[in-house]
Design an enzyme around this catalytic site. Structure first.
Site, PDB file in Angstrom:
ATOM      1  N   SER A 216       0.843  -1.194   0.000  1.00  0.00           N
ATOM      2  CA  SER A 216       0.000   0.000   0.000  1.00  0.00           C
ATOM      3  C   SER A 216       0.880   1.246   0.000  1.00  0.00           C
ATOM      4  O   SER A 216       1.827   1.350   0.773  1.00  0.00           O
ATOM      5  CB  SER A 216      -0.930  -0.007   1.214  1.00  0.00           C
ATOM      6  OG  SER A 216      -0.200  -0.130   2.413  1.00  0.00           O
ATOM      7  N   GLY A 218      -0.467   4.456   0.317  1.00  0.00           N
ATOM      8  CA  GLY A 218      -1.312   5.558   0.752  1.00  0.00           C
ATOM      9  C   GLY A 218      -2.208   6.048  -0.371  1.00  0.00           C
ATOM     10  O   GLY A 218      -2.825   5.248  -1.095  1.00  0.00           O
ATOM     11  N   GLY A 221      -2.284   4.417  -3.890  1.00  0.00           N
ATOM     12  CA  GLY A 221      -2.939   3.157  -4.183  1.00  0.00           C
ATOM     13  C   GLY A 221      -2.128   1.933  -3.815  1.00  0.00           C
ATOM     14  O   GLY A 221      -1.246   1.974  -2.949  1.00  0.00           O
ATOM     15  N   GLY A 247      -5.372   0.133   6.103  1.00  0.00           N
ATOM     16  CA  GLY A 247      -4.590  -1.039   5.732  1.00  0.00           C
ATOM     17  C   GLY A 247      -5.245  -2.335   6.172  1.00  0.00           C
ATOM     18  O   GLY A 247      -5.158  -3.359   5.476  1.00  0.00           O
ATOM     19  N   ASP A 248      -5.921  -2.321   7.317  1.00  0.00           N
ATOM     20  CA  ASP A 248      -6.621  -3.514   7.797  1.00  0.00           C
ATOM     21  C   ASP A 248      -7.819  -3.840   6.915  1.00  0.00           C
ATOM     22  O   ASP A 248      -8.108  -5.016   6.650  1.00  0.00           O
ATOM     23  CB  ASP A 248      -7.070  -3.308   9.241  1.00  0.00           C
ATOM     24  CG  ASP A 248      -5.913  -2.933  10.155  1.00  0.00           C
ATOM     25  OD1 ASP A 248      -4.788  -3.389   9.898  1.00  0.00           O
ATOM     26  OD2 ASP A 248      -6.142  -2.162  11.103  1.00  0.00           O
TER      27      ASP A 248
END
Length: 304
Positions: A216, A218, A221, A247-248
């Protein structure tokens, strides 16, 4: 069944303020309290998606009891192993367009408590199709804990997803997880240098000891490097909100795609949209499915 592992579970507290000004007193406009930790957030999103999931890990003291109670209130099945020391709290001070996090270190886990968890994990993993291993390790847990758990999951026939950082991530990678989900900073640490944009990282990612890497970046993408190909998935415009838990949500979407027949384009579309929905959610670790479905239509995917 999907099994999520949160060895450093937390009681998440979110304070909403109009603006955070260091060194001054603030009047909080809203307080929210939730069971937290990366794997717990993953379990919550998977539960929202309708997937069968059990959250396990370590939980102790009044905070640990509160974590388990809050999960029960949400209908998320849990099988946490108790420890004597107090579970941590994480505090997010959320402004309209930014968030500041304060993370406590977590309880000190004894060797006997760790052995008890390994026994519980061995029982739970027999019924798991996918095991998600997320977050930091509390004091006392061996630094190679994720490596041991990945190997145990593989012996039980379960696939594994790893989302951690630092030495726990490095040790976990040595066991060859099926999917690893670093962020840009973690990925830079693994490959030994900065990665300015997703497309520039493909060759470096291929050197990691995982079948699939989804990194990731941020607002820029996701970069996915898989045995079937490599893609960059993103939204055309960045979103304002609280990135805690994005992120989870991404990990939940990718795990969802491992137990349902989904192409990589569909999985990445889900992962970007669910991450974005988490950014827009008022409380870390939650998603609005209506928002997710709307954002899904805006995702762009480019093959690399």
């Amino acid at each position: 069944m999907i099994l999520t592992v949160t060895l450093n579970a937390a009681l998440d507290v979110t304070y909403r303020v109009p603006a955070l000004v260091p060194g001054t007193t603030h009047r909080v406009t809203e307080v929210a309290e939730r069971a937290g930790g990366k794997g717990v957030n993953v379990a919550r999103v998977l539960h929202t998606l309708g997937d069968p999931v059990v959250a396990t890990g370590l939980a102790g003291g009044a905070c640990g009891a509160r974590i388990r109670s809050l999960l029960a209130d949400e209908g998320v099945r849990e099988a946490f192993v108790p420890v004597a020391a107090e579970s941590r709290r994480t505090v997010v001070v959320a402004e309209p367009t930014a968030a500041t996090g304060l993370w406590e270190p977590g309880p000190t886990v004894t060797p006997d408590e760790w052995t008890a968890f390994l026994g519980r994990f061995a029982d739970l993993v027999r019924d798991a199709r996918v095991v998600v291993l997320s977050g930091s390790l509390p004091p006392g847990v061996p630094v190679d804990a994720y490596r041991a758990l990945i190997e145990a999951a593989r012996e039980a026939g379960a696939r594994t997803v790893l989302d951690s950082s630092g030495e726990p991530l490095r040790h976990g990678l040595r066991a060859g997880p099926d999917l690893v989900k670093p962020n840009a900073e973690e990925l830079s640490g693994l490959v030994g240098g900065p990665l300015p944009r997703p497309a520039a990282a493909v060759d470096a990612v291929r050197a990691l000891a995982a079948r699939t890497v989804v990194a990731s970046f941020g607002p820029a993408g996701l970069l996915a490097v898989t045995e079937q190909g490599s893609w960059h998935a993103f939204l055309p415009d960045p979103l304002d909100g609280n990135p805690t838990g994005a992120g989870d949500a991404c990990v939940a979407a990718l795990t969802h795609g491992m137990i349902h027949p989904r192409s990589w384009r569909e999985r990445l579309t889900d992962a970007v949209a669910l991450s974005a929905a988490a950014v827009r959610a008022p409380v870390a670790g939650s998603v609005d499915l209506t928002d997710y479905r709307r954002l899904r239509r805006a995702v762009t995917i480019k093959e690399l």
